[in-house]
Design a protein around this motif. Structure first.
Motif, PDB file in Angstrom:
ATOM      1  N   THR A 113      22.510  32.400  -1.433  1.00 41.42           N
ATOM      2  CA  THR A 113      21.229  31.696  -1.493  1.00 41.42           C
ATOM      3  C   THR A 113      21.547  30.260  -1.885  1.00 41.42           C
ATOM      4  OG1 THR A 113      20.859  32.178  -3.831  1.00 41.42           O
ATOM      5  CG2 THR A 113      20.051  33.808  -2.248  1.00 41.42           C
ATOM      6  N   GLU A 114      20.539  29.481  -2.178  1.00 41.12           N
ATOM      7  CA  GLU A 114      20.776  28.094  -2.586  1.00 41.12           C
ATOM      8  C   GLU A 114      21.537  28.011  -3.902  1.00 41.12           C
ATOM      9  OE1 GLU A 114      17.474  25.429  -2.537  1.00 41.12           O
ATOM     10  OE2 GLU A 114      16.688  26.302  -0.692  1.00 41.12           O
ATOM     11  N   ASP A 115      21.332  28.976  -4.794  1.00 40.29           N
ATOM     12  CA  ASP A 115      21.903  28.918  -6.137  1.00 40.29           C
ATOM     13  C   ASP A 115      23.055  29.885  -6.392  1.00 40.29           C
ATOM     14  OD1 ASP A 115      19.901  27.080  -6.684  1.00 40.29           O
ATOM     15  OD2 ASP A 115      18.553  28.589  -7.479  1.00 40.29           O
ATOM     16  N   VAL A 116      23.178  30.930  -5.591  1.00 43.45           N
ATOM     17  CA  VAL A 116      24.132  32.003  -5.892  1.00 43.45           C
ATOM     18  C   VAL A 116      24.903  32.386  -4.641  1.00 43.45           C
ATOM     19  CG1 VAL A 116      24.348  34.377  -6.746  1.00 43.45           C
ATOM     20  CG2 VAL A 116      22.568  32.905  -7.655  1.00 43.45           C
TER      21      VAL A 116
END
Length: 68
Positions: free
Chosen positions: A31-34
């Motif tokens: 995802t964008e963060d992970v």
């Protein structure tokens, strides 16, 4: 950029030290963060490595354009 199925190389420890460990794994999803990865395999022992939460690693990968 990073895509599912890409191979990652993870390094822990210092490059000059004998304590350095190298692992390989694949990107499963992101995802964008992970970034979610498969269980890393120790390249020396070929066994699964279990890393503690918060362990700092250097990750490298070769993109589809053959650049690191």
């Amino acid at each position: 950029m990073i895509k599912a199925g890409m191979r990652l190389t993870l390094e822990s420890g210092h490059r000059e030290s004998t304590l350095q460990q190298t692992y390989r794994c694949k990107v499963v999803e992101f995802t964008e963060d992970v970034i979610y990865i498969s269980y890393p395999l120790n390249e020396e022992t070929q066994r699964s490595a279990f890393l503690l939460k918060g362990t700092k690693l250097l990750a490298t990968f070769i993109g589809y354009d053959q650049n690191v």
